[in-house]
Design a protein around this motif. Structure first.
Motif, PDB file in Angstrom:
ATOM      1  N   LEU A  85      14.661  65.495  31.018  1.00  0.00           N
ATOM      2  CA  LEU A  85      16.076  65.347  31.358  1.00  0.00           C
ATOM      3  C   LEU A  85      16.343  64.453  32.564  1.00  0.00           C
ATOM      4  O   LEU A  85      17.493  64.075  32.813  1.00  0.00           O
ATOM      5  N   TYR A  86      15.290  64.131  33.310  1.00  0.00           N
ATOM      6  CA  TYR A  86      15.472  63.289  34.492  1.00  0.00           C
ATOM      7  C   TYR A  86      14.432  62.168  34.502  1.00  0.00           C
ATOM      8  O   TYR A  86      13.288  62.365  34.093  1.00  0.00           O
ATOM      9  N   MET A  87      14.876  61.021  34.994  1.00  0.00           N
ATOM     10  CA  MET A  87      13.935  59.929  35.195  1.00  0.00           C
ATOM     11  C   MET A  87      13.258  60.179  36.539  1.00  0.00           C
ATOM     12  O   MET A  87      12.688  61.235  36.748  1.00  0.00           O
ATOM     13  N   GLU A  88      13.351  59.219  37.460  1.00  0.00           N
ATOM     14  CA  GLU A  88      12.759  59.491  38.769  1.00  0.00           C
ATOM     15  C   GLU A  88      13.678  60.430  39.545  1.00  0.00           C
ATOM     16  O   GLU A  88      13.298  61.554  39.879  1.00  0.00           O
ATOM     17  N   TYR A  89      14.886  59.973  39.806  1.00  0.00           N
ATOM     18  CA  TYR A  89      15.851  60.824  40.506  1.00  0.00           C
ATOM     19  C   TYR A  89      17.194  60.864  39.787  1.00  0.00           C
ATOM     20  O   TYR A  89      18.165  61.397  40.306  1.00  0.00           O
ATOM     21  N   THR A  90      17.254  60.296  38.607  1.00  0.00           N
ATOM     22  CA  THR A  90      18.513  60.149  37.886  1.00  0.00           C
ATOM     23  C   THR A  90      18.477  60.889  36.553  1.00  0.00           C
ATOM     24  O   THR A  90      17.493  60.788  35.819  1.00  0.00           O
ATOM     25  N   ALA A  91      19.529  61.607  36.239  1.00  0.00           N
ATOM     26  CA  ALA A  91      19.617  62.291  34.945  1.00  0.00           C
ATOM     27  C   ALA A  91      19.652  61.249  33.833  1.00  0.00           C
ATOM     28  O   ALA A  91      20.458  60.319  33.876  1.00  0.00           O
ATOM     29  N   ILE A  92      18.788  61.394  32.833  1.00  0.00           N
ATOM     30  CA  ILE A  92      18.716  60.419  31.760  1.00  0.00           C
ATOM     31  C   ILE A  92      20.052  60.296  31.030  1.00  0.00           C
ATOM     32  O   ILE A  92      20.446  59.213  30.592  1.00  0.00           O
ATOM     33  N   GLY A  93      20.791  61.396  30.935  1.00  0.00           N
ATOM     34  CA  GLY A  93      22.065  61.379  30.230  1.00  0.00           C
ATOM     35  C   GLY A  93      23.125  60.514  30.881  1.00  0.00           C
ATOM     36  O   GLY A  93      24.070  60.074  30.215  1.00  0.00           O
ATOM     37  N   SER A  94      22.981  60.255  32.182  1.00  0.00           N
ATOM     38  CA  SER A  94      23.997  59.471  32.890  1.00  0.00           C
ATOM     39  C   SER A  94      23.827  57.976  32.705  1.00  0.00           C
ATOM     40  O   SER A  94      24.717  57.200  33.074  1.00  0.00           O
ATOM     41  N   VAL A  95      22.710  57.547  32.127  1.00  0.00           N
ATOM     42  CA  VAL A  95      22.464  56.106  31.971  1.00  0.00           C
ATOM     43  C   VAL A  95      22.050  55.750  30.539  1.00  0.00           C
ATOM     44  O   VAL A  95      21.551  54.662  30.296  1.00  0.00           O
ATOM     45  N   THR A  96      22.243  56.675  29.599  1.00  0.00           N
ATOM     46  CA  THR A  96      21.829  56.442  28.222  1.00  0.00           C
ATOM     47  C   THR A  96      22.979  56.770  27.283  1.00  0.00           C
ATOM     48  O   THR A  96      23.647  57.798  27.439  1.00  0.00           O
ATOM     49  N   ALA A  97      23.188  55.924  26.279  1.00  0.00           N
ATOM     50  CA  ALA A  97      24.363  56.031  25.417  1.00  0.00           C
ATOM     51  C   ALA A  97      24.260  57.123  24.366  1.00  0.00           C
ATOM     52  O   ALA A  97      25.273  57.489  23.765  1.00  0.00           O
ATOM     53  N   VAL A  98      23.058  57.648  24.133  1.00  0.00           N
ATOM     54  CA  VAL A  98      22.877  58.670  23.093  1.00  0.00           C
ATOM     55  C   VAL A  98      22.307  59.947  23.720  1.00  0.00           C
ATOM     56  O   VAL A  98      21.605  59.894  24.723  1.00  0.00           O
TER      57      VAL A  98
END
Length: 237
Positions: A85-98
């Motif tokens: 659910l998270y990349m390094e410090y960023t939620a994957i959902g906040s930067v991915t369209a799906v």
């Protein structure tokens, strides 16, 4: 750092571990896994390459290039996205369209979307067996997205304060190790048997740790092997 494996179908007693190493550059290992699968296909060895990566890798160009070529050539490779659910410090959902960064893109390469509970060992095993069978039978690659969660930060220096406390608490309740331990108890496995397995596992880890700490420091002939074209780094000084 991520991993690629080549899984043998022949003698399991061979000394080789079939581990191809790790790379810190995000996404760099996906084309390498694709190349390993092409090598296995070309040589007709019956092997399959297995490539593990995090959710953030799905937004890297190499992810799409590797999947596309693997699908076009029907290569024996299994791509496994460990979506915590998270990349390094960023939620994957906040930067991915799906919603599902790996599985929702599978159709673009003619692959089935496969999402599994990454905290359920049996679900993961079932998906892995199906994907490896597909690869080894010449049906081409698979893309598996396993939903899981990090217990801590991205690194030892990361306190992970960007994650909501309630979210962390809820996911920690789903820790696969105690959860599967309880499942085994419910299935009738004796507590004493599980205790023996845990003790033996701890012993092996302790022995390996002690052996590593007691081992000699590697010399330049080993540390710098295959690094520089002239065989060493002394020219840099």
């Amino acid at each position: 750092m991520h991993r690629r494996h080549l899984t043998p179908t022949r003698s399991p007693t061979e000394s080789r571990r079939w581990m191809m190493g790790s790379y810190a550059i995000i996404g760099a290992h996906l084309p390498i896994a694709t190349g390993a699968a092409w090598s296995a296909q070309y040589r007709g060895t019956g092997q399959a390459a297995v490539c593990f990566f995090g959710d953030g890798t799905t937004n890297i160009g190499a992810f799409h290039e590797a999947l596309n070529l693997a699908a076009v050539w029907k290569l024996p490779v299994v791509f496994v996205c460990e979506n915590n659910l998270y990349m390094e410090y960023t939620a994957i959902g906040s930067v991915t369209a799906v919603p599902n960064p790996a599985a929702d893109r599978a159709a673009a390469y003619g692959l089935q979307p496969v999402v599994v509970d990454g905290n359920d060992p049996e679900a993961v095993h079932e998906a892995a067996v199906a994907a490896l069978s597909r690869a080894r039978s010449g049906e081409g690659p698979s893309l598996i997205e396993a939903k899981t969660y990090r217990h801590g930060g991205h690194s030892r220096a990361d306190p992970a304060k960007y994650r909501p406390a309630a979210e962390v608490e809820e996911w920690l309740k789903r820790d696969p190790i105690p959860a599967y331990r309880q499942r085994l108890l419910d299935l009738g496995v004796a507590e004493s048997v599980l205790g023996e397995i845990e003790a033996e596992s701890a012993r092996l880890v302790d022995e390996a740790t002690a052996e590593a700490k007691a081992g000699p420091q590697p010399g330049e002939d080993l540390v710098l092997k295959d690094i520089w074209a002239d065989g060493g780094a002394t020219w840099r000084n």
